[in-house]
Enzyme design. Structure first.
Site, PDB file in Angstrom:
ATOM      1  N   TRP A  89       0.173  -3.586   5.620  1.00 44.67           N
ATOM      2  CA  TRP A  89      -1.290  -3.558   5.782  1.00 44.67           C
ATOM      3  C   TRP A  89      -1.908  -4.859   5.277  1.00 44.67           C
ATOM      4  CZ3 TRP A  89      -4.853   0.470   2.865  1.00 44.67           C
ATOM      5  CH2 TRP A  89      -6.076   0.559   3.513  1.00 44.67           C
ATOM      6  N   HIS A 122       8.326 -10.373  -2.804  1.00 42.73           N
ATOM      7  CA  HIS A 122       8.345  -9.130  -3.596  1.00 42.73           C
ATOM      8  C   HIS A 122       8.636  -9.461  -5.061  1.00 42.73           C
ATOM      9  CE1 HIS A 122       7.957  -6.508  -0.202  1.00 42.73           C
ATOM     10  NE2 HIS A 122       9.155  -6.712   0.288  1.00 42.73           N
ATOM     11  N   TYR A 172      -4.272  -0.160  -3.046  1.00 46.26           N
ATOM     12  CA  TYR A 172      -4.234   0.481  -1.720  1.00 46.26           C
ATOM     13  C   TYR A 172      -5.371   1.502  -1.590  1.00 46.26           C
ATOM     14  CZ  TYR A 172      -1.909   3.214   2.062  1.00 46.26           C
ATOM     15  OH  TYR A 172      -1.595   3.879   3.224  1.00 46.26           O
ATOM     16  N   ARG A 185       4.356   5.526   8.232  1.00 48.38           N
ATOM     17  CA  ARG A 185       4.735   6.930   8.095  1.00 48.38           C
ATOM     18  C   ARG A 185       3.481   7.782   8.164  1.00 48.38           C
ATOM     19  NH1 ARG A 185       5.706  10.751   4.017  1.00 48.38           N
ATOM     20  NH2 ARG A 185       4.568   9.358   2.610  1.00 48.38           N
ATOM     21  N   LYS A 186       2.724   7.888   7.052  1.00 48.08           N
ATOM     22  CA  LYS A 186       1.494   8.694   7.062  1.00 48.08           C
ATOM     23  C   LYS A 186       0.260   7.844   6.776  1.00 48.08           C
ATOM     24  CE  LYS A 186       2.807  13.361   5.780  1.00 48.08           C
ATOM     25  NZ  LYS A 186       2.725  14.359   4.695  1.00 48.08           N
TER      26      LYS A 186
HETATM   27  P1  A3P Z   1       3.504   6.002   3.560  1.00 48.38           P
HETATM   28  O1  A3P Z   1       4.985   6.035   3.560  1.00 48.38           O
HETATM   29  O2  A3P Z   1       2.899   6.682   2.363  1.00 48.38           O
HETATM   30  O3  A3P Z   1       2.898   6.484   4.826  1.00 48.38           O
HETATM   31  P2  A3P Z   1       4.877  -1.320   2.886  1.00 48.38           P
HETATM   32  O4  A3P Z   1       4.127  -1.909   3.990  1.00 48.38           O
HETATM   33  O5  A3P Z   1       4.650  -1.985   1.566  1.00 48.38           O
HETATM   34  O6  A3P Z   1       6.313  -1.138   3.221  1.00 48.38           O
HETATM   35  O7  A3P Z   1       4.264   0.128   2.669  1.00 48.38           O
HETATM   36  C1  A3P Z   1       4.406   1.129   3.642  1.00 48.38           C
HETATM   37  C2  A3P Z   1       3.348   2.168   3.397  1.00 48.38           C
HETATM   38  O8  A3P Z   1       2.079   1.652   3.856  1.00 48.38           O
HETATM   39  C3  A3P Z   1       3.624   3.423   4.202  1.00 48.38           C
HETATM   40  O9  A3P Z   1       3.059   4.470   3.426  1.00 48.38           O
HETATM   41  C4  A3P Z   1       2.832   3.156   5.470  1.00 48.38           C
HETATM   42  O10 A3P Z   1       2.548   4.299   6.203  1.00 48.38           O
HETATM   43  C5  A3P Z   1       1.586   2.512   4.907  1.00 48.38           C
HETATM   44  N1  A3P Z   1       0.880   1.666   5.885  1.00 48.38           N
HETATM   45  C6  A3P Z   1       1.408   0.836   6.807  1.00 48.38           C
HETATM   46  N2  A3P Z   1       0.438   0.240   7.517  1.00 48.38           N
HETATM   47  C7  A3P Z   1      -0.732   0.709   7.050  1.00 48.38           C
HETATM   48  C8  A3P Z   1      -2.107   0.494   7.409  1.00 48.38           C
HETATM   49  N3  A3P Z   1      -2.439  -0.319   8.389  1.00 48.38           N
HETATM   50  N4  A3P Z   1      -3.042   1.139   6.709  1.00 48.38           N
HETATM   51  C9  A3P Z   1      -2.721   1.982   5.698  1.00 48.38           C
HETATM   52  N5  A3P Z   1      -1.439   2.246   5.330  1.00 48.38           N
HETATM   53  C10 A3P Z   1      -0.459   1.618   5.990  1.00 48.38           C
END
Ligand code: A3P
Length: 331
Positions: free
Chosen positions: A80, A135, A222, A292-293
């Site tokens: 994101w 990271h 977040y 995912r969610k």
């Molecule tokens: P969940 O598994 O709780 O759904 P990263 O990008 O650091 O790997 O984190 C992934 C998490 O961010 C996942 O959380 C994913 O669904 C969520 N995510 C990815 N894109 C997003 C967006 N545009 N807005 C909000 N959450 C997002």
């Protein structure tokens, strides 16, 4: 330029013998991570593959005054943050109809991962884009990042319980042959044995740095972006040196960035439903595993009250004195 230097030095053995020796002397353990061991390096559990790059970056990475480094622990909102930062920085080149974000996952749009660039001997800069990612914990960043005026860091993090649940799902992806049970995963994460863990220490270091150097480090949660995306996108743009002009605001440009980068928009794009992202030669992900969610508080669907209380107790113990909290407690 860092890489020419590397090429000359490392033609005979890669990684250099001294890097290999450093790594082989470190404590090593199985942790909550994709199928690789973690090594404890300068206080953090780093994936064995990334660690070579972390050490090479410490030795060779030269920050530039224009660099904007996006930092996170995986599963805290990296995908994101990359989308938002890319959309902000390139808004005069692309709009919400022709943005590369519509046809490539944001990890491809912001391709430079500092530590993985060093492993692959790739350039640490993208043409026309000041964004880089990492990271790495704050204390393990290459010293030039801190020493170079103008170079900025944006850090994103998330309630540890939600990061944990997201990470647990991610490492137990369909391909995993040895899935982690929830209880085992909680134990590892709470002991700090997760990718770039202890999570709490990683977050705390960036939090403290943002208080000490607010012009250098922007600390984002977040949950805050979720609850007020327009405010935080403006804040992010201003911090990065790409503020929205009043005219842009009145044309709804901030809202457009928010909508383009929303979970609802990105997760339903064909590329993010069916595409793949190759981080390095032997590491490829399904794009949909990054979506995912996208919800706040999903931990409530998985953690027992006792597990949640354990997370909150660690947060209280590690963060209380610093003033940092997520206000999403188990009680
Ligand atoms: P969940 O598994 O709780 O759904 P990263 O990008 O650091 O790997 O984190 C992934 C998490 O961010 C996942 O959380 C994913 O669904 C969520 N995510 C990815 N894109 C997003 C967006 N545009 N807005 C909000 N959450 C997002």
């Amino acid at each position: 330029m860092e890489h020419d230097h590397l090429e000359r030095e490392e033609k005979e053995s890669f990684p250099k013998k001294e890097v290999q020796e450093t790594i082989s002397s470190l404590p090593r353990a199985r942790g909550l991570a994709l199928s690789e061991d973690l090594c404890q390096y300068q206080g953090f559990w780093v994936g064995l593959n990334a660690l070579v790059g972390v050490i090479l970056a410490q030795q060779h990475f030269q920050a530039q005054p224009t660099d904007i480094i996006l930092s996170s622990i995986p599963k805290s909102g990296t995908t994101w943050l990359k989308a938002l930062s890319f959309a902000i920085v390139t808004r005069n080149r692309y709009d919400d109809v022709n943005s590369p974000l519509l046809t490539e996952i944001s990890h491809e749009c912001v391709p430079v991962f500092i530590e993985f660039s060093f492993i692959q001997n790739k350039s640490c800069r993208s043409p026309d884009l000041p964004l880089l990612c990492t990271h790495t914990s704050f204390s393990c960043l290459p010293k030039s990042v801190i020493a170079t005026p103008g170079c900025k860091i944006v850090y994103i993090c998330r309630d540890p319980k939600d990061t944990f649940i997201s990470m647990w799902h991610f490492v137990n992806s369909p391909k995993s042959t040895d899935p982690f049970l929830l209880e085992e995963a909680v134990e590892l994460f709470c002991q700090g044995l997760s990718f770039q863990g202890p999570y709490w220490d990683h977050v705390l270091e960036y939090w403290n740095a943002s208080l000490e150097m607010p012009e250098k480090v922007l600390f984002l949660k977040y949950e805050d972006i979720k609850s007020n995306p327009v405010f935080h996108v403006k804040r992010l743009a201003e911090f990065m040196g790409y503020p929205f002009a009043l005219e842009e605001e009145s044309k709804g440009m901030v809202q457009k960035v928010v909508e383009l980068c929303s979970f609802e928009k990105l997760s339903t794009l064909e590329v993010n439903k069916t595409g793949k992202y190759k981080l390095r030669d032997e590491l490829e992900f399904e794009n949909r595993s990054f979506f995912r969610k996208g919800a706040v508080g999903d931990w409530k669907n998985y953690l027992t009250p006792e597990m949640a209380a354990r997370f909150d107790q660690i947060s209280e113990q590690k963060w209380k004195a610093s003033g940092l909290s997520f206000n999403v407690t188990s009680s």
